[in-house]
Design a protein around this motif. Structure first.
Motif, PDB file in Angstrom:
ATOM      1  N   UNK A 193       0.831  -1.200   0.000  1.00  0.00           N
ATOM      2  CA  UNK A 193       0.000   0.000   0.000  1.00  0.00           C
ATOM      3  C   UNK A 193       0.869   1.256   0.000  1.00  0.00           C
ATOM      4  N   UNK A 194       1.932   1.243   0.771  1.00  0.00           N
ATOM      5  CA  UNK A 194       2.822   2.406   0.826  1.00  0.00           C
ATOM      6  C   UNK A 194       3.494   2.625  -0.525  1.00  0.00           C
ATOM      7  N   UNK A 195       3.907   1.525  -1.173  1.00  0.00           N
ATOM      8  CA  UNK A 195       4.511   1.634  -2.495  1.00  0.00           C
ATOM      9  C   UNK A 195       3.507   2.189  -3.505  1.00  0.00           C
ATOM     10  N   UNK A 196       2.293   1.651  -3.493  1.00  0.00           N
ATOM     11  CA  UNK A 196       1.265   2.114  -4.423  1.00  0.00           C
ATOM     12  C   UNK A 196       0.943   3.589  -4.187  1.00  0.00           C
ATOM     13  N   UNK A 197       0.883   3.994  -2.921  1.00  0.00           N
ATOM     14  CA  UNK A 197       0.579   5.392  -2.603  1.00  0.00           C
ATOM     15  C   UNK A 197       1.661   6.318  -3.147  1.00  0.00           C
ATOM     16  N   UNK A 198       2.915   5.943  -2.956  1.00  0.00           N
ATOM     17  CA  UNK A 198       4.009   6.778  -3.475  1.00  0.00           C
ATOM     18  C   UNK A 198       3.939   6.894  -4.997  1.00  0.00           C
ATOM     19  N   UNK A 199       3.693   5.767  -5.663  1.00  0.00           N
ATOM     20  CA  UNK A 199       3.641   5.778  -7.125  1.00  0.00           C
ATOM     21  C   UNK A 199       2.464   6.605  -7.629  1.00  0.00           C
ATOM     22  N   UNK A 200       1.311   6.458  -6.998  1.00  0.00           N
ATOM     23  CA  UNK A 200       0.136   7.220  -7.416  1.00  0.00           C
ATOM     24  C   UNK A 200       0.297   8.710  -7.127  1.00  0.00           C
ATOM     25  N   UNK A 201       0.956   9.043  -6.013  1.00  0.00           N
ATOM     26  CA  UNK A 201       1.203  10.449  -5.701  1.00  0.00           C
ATOM     27  C   UNK A 201       2.118  11.073  -6.745  1.00  0.00           C
TER      28      UNK A 201
END
Length: 294
Positions: A193-201
């Motif tokens: 989730x943290x990885x996905x959040x960084x990528x989406x941000x």
């Protein structure tokens, strides 16, 4: 490339027995499905329940001799004949692309759109959040996410600080920043989730304003808006923590709870918040409270 699927129903044998037998017979993958339209919507903490009736499906290469597979499954199960079975052909597909073909821009509130990256925004001058399905939950299609996005789409978030507790894909924190929030914190216990959040941000050019990390990385200073789209059990346990994270006069938005849990959650949070009318969709509820000064 095409595949064969052998599907068995767990009646005389457990799901574990069927799963092991299919894998021993050479299945590339095994999936479990509800066989009686009896969804498990919210398990208790620590539980991973299955349905009362469960289908177990093994996936095999199209060149597999399915009669040999059936004999191997019988041998593994110690039975003379297979339980009721279904054999299907499954054509190879780009499943992400197939999902994307049905993922259309969605509007939330008066000015927020969630748009797949391959689509043209219906309103180019609106607030457009670009998001594709990926590693973590949260694209706006689920009622709980939609309820939160609708609240954000009509709320005054300009210049505010935001915490997205249990951020998943980061969709709520990113939406808040695109709507004008000064800064946001996305927290989750899942590294994906943290990885996905960084990528989406980064894809939405708000990564400089979004801090991403585990819950213990949150700053001591409370935020103006706290969003928590998780489940009723964690929301109940986290009540003191989430209350402490919300500044006096700030807003708390809770989602991920079913209608039958709303009364209990409202009672738990009422000591800190002036609770507003509920919002409901498809059996799911969003709670909104304003933090008391004392």
């Amino acid at each position: 490339m095409s595949w064969l699927q052998l599907t068995l129903e767990a009646i005389e044998h457990s799901t574990e027995q069927l799963e092991d037998a299919l894998l021993e017979a050479g299945a590339c993958a095994v999936t479990l499905q509800d066989a009686a339209d009896d969804p498990v919507l919210e398990p208790a903490p620590g539980e991973t329940p299955l349905w009362a009736r469960t289908r177990v499906t093994g996936l095999f290469d199209a060149g597999t001799d399915i009669e040999i597979v059936k004999r191997q499954v019988c041998l593994a199960l110690g039975c003379s004949a297979l339980p009721e079975a279904c054999i299907d052909a499954l054509e190879e597909r780009d499943w992400v692309r197939a999902w994307m073909d049905n993922f259309h821009p969605m509007r939330f509130g008066s000015r927020l759109w969630v748009v797949p990256s391959c689509r043209t925004p219906p309103e180019p001058d609106a607030v457009n959040l670009f998001l594709d399905p990926g590693l973590a939950f949260g694209t706006g299609t689920h009622p709980t996410t939609a309820l939160c996005l609708e609240w954000l789409g009509d709320a005054e978030v300009n210049g505010r600080s935001v915490i997205d507790y249990g951020c998943g894909s980061g969709i709520l924190a990113i939406a808040a920043l695109k709507l004008g929030a000064a800064r946001a914190h996305g927290v989750d216990i899942d590294p994906q989730a943290l990885l996905a959040t960084r990528e989406n941000a980064a894809a939405n050019a708000v990564d400089q304003s979004l801090q991403v990390g585990a819950p213990e990385t949150l700053p001591a200073k409370p935020a103006d808006i706290v969003l928590a789209n998780i489940l009723a059990g964690p929301l109940l346990m986290l009540a003191p923590r989430l209350a402490a994270l919300c500044a006096p006069g700030g807003h708390l938005v809770l989602a991920g709870l079913l209608e039958r849990h709303a009364d209990e959650l409202e009672a738990a949070y009422a000591q800190w918040f002036e609770l507003q009318p509920r919002a409901e969709r498809e059996g799911w509820v969003r709670l909104h409270g304003i933090r008391r000064s004392a």
